[in-house]
Design a protein around this motif. Structure first.
Motif, PDB file in Angstrom:
ATOM      1  N   GLY A 164       3.515 -10.750  -1.380  1.00 28.17           N
ATOM      2  CA  GLY A 164       2.537  -9.835  -0.010  1.00 28.17           C
ATOM      3  C   GLY A 164       1.471  -9.722  -0.220  1.00 28.17           C
ATOM      4  N   TYR A 165       1.615  -8.254   0.296  1.00 30.81           N
ATOM      5  CA  TYR A 165      -0.031  -7.592   0.509  1.00 30.81           C
ATOM      6  C   TYR A 165       0.399  -6.043   1.219  1.00 30.81           C
ATOM      7  CZ  TYR A 165       0.316  -8.306   5.939  1.00 30.81           C
ATOM      8  OH  TYR A 165       1.559  -7.849   6.954  1.00 30.81           O
ATOM      9  N   THR A 166      -1.253  -5.792   0.494  1.00 32.36           N
ATOM     10  CA  THR A 166      -1.165  -4.145   0.600  1.00 32.36           C
ATOM     11  C   THR A 166      -2.598  -3.612   2.001  1.00 32.36           C
ATOM     12  OG1 THR A 166      -0.412  -4.066  -1.352  1.00 32.36           O
ATOM     13  CG2 THR A 166      -2.134  -2.107  -0.067  1.00 32.36           C
ATOM     14  N   ALA A 179     -14.382   2.951  -5.901  1.00 30.23           N
ATOM     15  CA  ALA A 179     -14.572   2.739  -7.664  1.00 30.23           C
ATOM     16  C   ALA A 179     -13.178   2.374  -7.894  1.00 30.23           C
ATOM     17  CB  ALA A 179     -15.488   4.018  -8.711  1.00 30.23           C
ATOM     18  N   ALA A 180     -12.074   4.070  -7.517  1.00 31.52           N
ATOM     19  CA  ALA A 180     -10.816   3.689  -7.933  1.00 31.52           C
ATOM     20  C   ALA A 180      -9.899   3.077  -6.518  1.00 31.52           C
ATOM     21  CB  ALA A 180     -10.757   5.576  -7.595  1.00 31.52           C
ATOM     22  N   PHE A 181     -10.739   2.600  -5.591  1.00 25.67           N
ATOM     23  CA  PHE A 181      -9.635   2.442  -4.461  1.00 25.67           C
ATOM     24  C   PHE A 181      -9.497   0.757  -5.236  1.00 25.67           C
ATOM     25  CE2 PHE A 181     -10.235  -1.073  -1.014  1.00 25.67           C
ATOM     26  CZ  PHE A 181      -8.729  -0.249  -0.058  1.00 25.67           C
ATOM     27  N   TYR A 182     -11.269   0.241  -5.737  1.00 21.42           N
ATOM     28  CA  TYR A 182     -11.039  -1.024  -5.683  1.00 21.42           C
ATOM     29  C   TYR A 182     -10.963  -1.274  -7.334  1.00 21.42           C
ATOM     30  CZ  TYR A 182     -14.618  -2.061  -2.451  1.00 21.42           C
ATOM     31  OH  TYR A 182     -15.112  -2.216  -1.120  1.00 21.42           O
ATOM     32  N   ARG A 183     -10.881  -0.391  -8.254  1.00 22.54           N
ATOM     33  CA  ARG A 183      -9.693  -0.911  -9.479  1.00 22.54           C
ATOM     34  C   ARG A 183      -8.207  -1.018  -9.038  1.00 22.54           C
ATOM     35  NH1 ARG A 183     -13.497   3.425 -11.428  1.00 22.54           N
ATOM     36  NH2 ARG A 183     -14.730   2.998 -12.530  1.00 22.54           N
ATOM     37  N   GLU A 184      -7.325  -0.337  -8.364  1.00 19.51           N
ATOM     38  CA  GLU A 184      -6.625  -0.848  -7.529  1.00 19.51           C
ATOM     39  C   GLU A 184      -6.282  -2.079  -7.381  1.00 19.51           C
ATOM     40  OE1 GLU A 184      -2.456   1.927  -5.726  1.00 19.51           O
ATOM     41  OE2 GLU A 184      -5.192   2.643  -5.815  1.00 19.51           O
ATOM     42  N   ALA A 185      -7.092  -2.031  -6.149  1.00 16.40           N
ATOM     43  CA  ALA A 185      -7.191  -4.012  -6.203  1.00 16.40           C
ATOM     44  C   ALA A 185      -7.257  -4.278  -6.674  1.00 16.40           C
ATOM     45  CB  ALA A 185      -7.714  -3.962  -4.530  1.00 16.40           C
ATOM     46  N   LEU A 186      -8.416  -4.515  -7.675  1.00 13.67           N
ATOM     47  CA  LEU A 186      -8.377  -5.396  -8.612  1.00 13.67           C
ATOM     48  C   LEU A 186      -7.341  -6.722  -9.579  1.00 13.67           C
ATOM     49  CD1 LEU A 186     -12.368  -5.310  -8.606  1.00 13.67           C
ATOM     50  CD2 LEU A 186     -10.742  -7.193  -8.468  1.00 13.67           C
ATOM     51  N   ALA A 187      -6.446  -4.357  -9.886  1.00  8.35           N
ATOM     52  CA  ALA A 187      -5.107  -4.585 -11.171  1.00  8.35           C
ATOM     53  C   ALA A 187      -3.699  -5.389 -10.405  1.00  8.35           C
ATOM     54  CB  ALA A 187      -5.016  -3.287 -11.400  1.00  8.35           C
ATOM     55  N   SER A 188      -3.696  -4.994  -8.363  1.00  5.87           N
ATOM     56  CA  SER A 188      -2.597  -5.458  -8.493  1.00  5.87           C
ATOM     57  C   SER A 188      -2.773  -6.911  -7.904  1.00  5.87           C
ATOM     58  CB  SER A 188      -2.635  -5.261  -6.782  1.00  5.87           C
ATOM     59  OG  SER A 188      -1.460  -5.094  -6.062  1.00  5.87           O
ATOM     60  N   PRO A 189      -1.339  -7.684  -7.876  1.00  6.50           N
ATOM     61  CA  PRO A 189      -1.123  -9.034  -7.939  1.00  6.50           C
ATOM     62  C   PRO A 189      -1.070  -9.804  -6.625  1.00  6.50           C
ATOM     63  CG  PRO A 189       1.138  -8.174  -8.527  1.00  6.50           C
ATOM     64  CD  PRO A 189      -0.386  -6.623  -8.528  1.00  6.50           C
ATOM     65  N   ARG A 190      -0.908  -8.252  -5.555  1.00  8.28           N
ATOM     66  CA  ARG A 190      -1.058  -8.971  -4.158  1.00  8.28           C
ATOM     67  C   ARG A 190      -2.152  -8.935  -3.420  1.00  8.28           C
ATOM     68  NH1 ARG A 190       3.558  -4.936  -1.628  1.00  8.28           N
ATOM     69  NH2 ARG A 190       5.349  -5.628  -2.605  1.00  8.28           N
TER      70      ARG A 190
END
Length: 320
Positions: A164-166, A179-190
């Motif tokens: 899937g995607y977000t 920084a928080a936004f990109y950290r969440e993105a880099l931790a996601s399998p999506r």
């Protein structure tokens, strides 16, 4: 870094081909019911006026009024396709007031179409307030699908979207939030799809590059610029490579940007029991059927099993 994909796209001259397009639209949509007192949510082109759908043209012709985020943009779109309609301004600052005016029109049996500046209303654009108001009052809401920079960028990304995607909207404006936004993105399998403003694109990618430098593998990153327009560019590379691409020509940092980001994934671990069953069944069955059988037997994910089995094909499917 993958080469830039760029192709001049000629804008549609006002009125050019409009009679033929409207005739085709009328013919194809002649049997579609359009009840009185309904709201049509109409997706419009994100850059190239030729991307309007025939169904959208037919319904815009049949509606009584067009509510628009920007009436000047709506007028340009209508004129380009030989249409003329009364217009109601319904931008983000006036949406509540416009909703009240729209409800009075719907109650009188008029058909109202809503268009945002570009793309699909309600997807990071105004429109949701009007839809909620119409639904709450018991009026039919009809969505006419079409252009979206989100799905356009995803379809050109080549990324694996099985997980899937977000869609995350705009990248936050402050450094801490980014920084928080990109950290969440880099931790996601999506895969993450987001928009970035031209005046922040370089700083944003610099901060992403710093975060990505601490990872074992750089993320997959697609930068899509000016989608469907004359100077469209779709570039793939690491954050550092995309910064280099932007720095090579100052004009490249201008325009509208969509980023598609996906963290690099390691090879998926495979349970030893699943491996044994897959390799055994693959001797007698096609890989897809072997994966389906093991998935049902062990309650595992069929796609994961199938990808693992396909990866073994070049290694002789050795059970040992």
């Amino acid at each position: 870094m993958s080469p830039t994909s760029s192709m001049p796209i000629s804008p549609s001259p006002a009125g050019h081909g409009a009679p033929a397009a409207l005739a085709a639209a009328r013919q194809l949509c002649a049997g579609q019911s359009l009840p009185p007192g309904c709201l049509l949510v109409v997706a419009t082109p994100i850059g190239n006026l030729a991307d309007i759908s025939l169904r959208a043209l037919a319904m815009l012709e049949r509606c009584d009024l067009v509510a628009a985020e920007d009436t000047r943009m709506a007028q340009r779109l209508l004129q380009a396709h030989g249409l003329a309609k009364p217009l109601l301004r319904a931008d983000r600052h006036r949406e509540q007031t416009a909703a009240a005016e729209m409800l009075a029109l719907l109650a009188a049996g008029q058909r109202v179409a809503y268009v945002s500046d570009a793309g699909t209303p309600g997807i990071n654009d105004p429109g949701a307030v009007l839809v909620r108001a119409a639904r709450a009052a018991g009026h039919a809401v009809i969505a006419l699908p079409g252009a979206s920079s989100v799905t356009t960028a995803l379809s050109a990304s080549g990324l694996d979207l099985d997980a899937g995607y977000t869609f995350a909207g705009y990248v936050p404006a402050t450094q801490q939030q980014r920084a928080a936004f990109y950290r969440e993105a880099l931790a996601s399998p999506r895969a993450w799809v987001c928009f970035e403003a031209p005046h922040r694109i370089v700083q944003s990618l610099e901060e992403l590059a710093q975060l990505a430098a601490a990872l074992p593998k750089p993320p997959d990153l697609i930068l899509a610029k000016e989608l469907t327009k004359q100077f469209e560019a779709i570039v793939q590379g690491s954050p550092a490579e995309l910064l280099g691409w932007l720095a090579a020509d100052a004009r490249r940092a201008q325009g509208e940007f969509v980023l598609v980001l996906q963290a690099a994934r390691d090879a998926e671990p495979m349970d030893a029991q699943a491996q044994r069953w897959l390799l055994r069944l693959a001797r007698e069955l096609p890989a897809s059927r072997a994966a389906a059988a093991v998935a049902e037997m062990l309650g595992a994910d069929r796609k994961t099993l199938y990808r693992w089995l396909q990866a073994q094909a070049g290694q002789g499917l050795d059970e040992n």
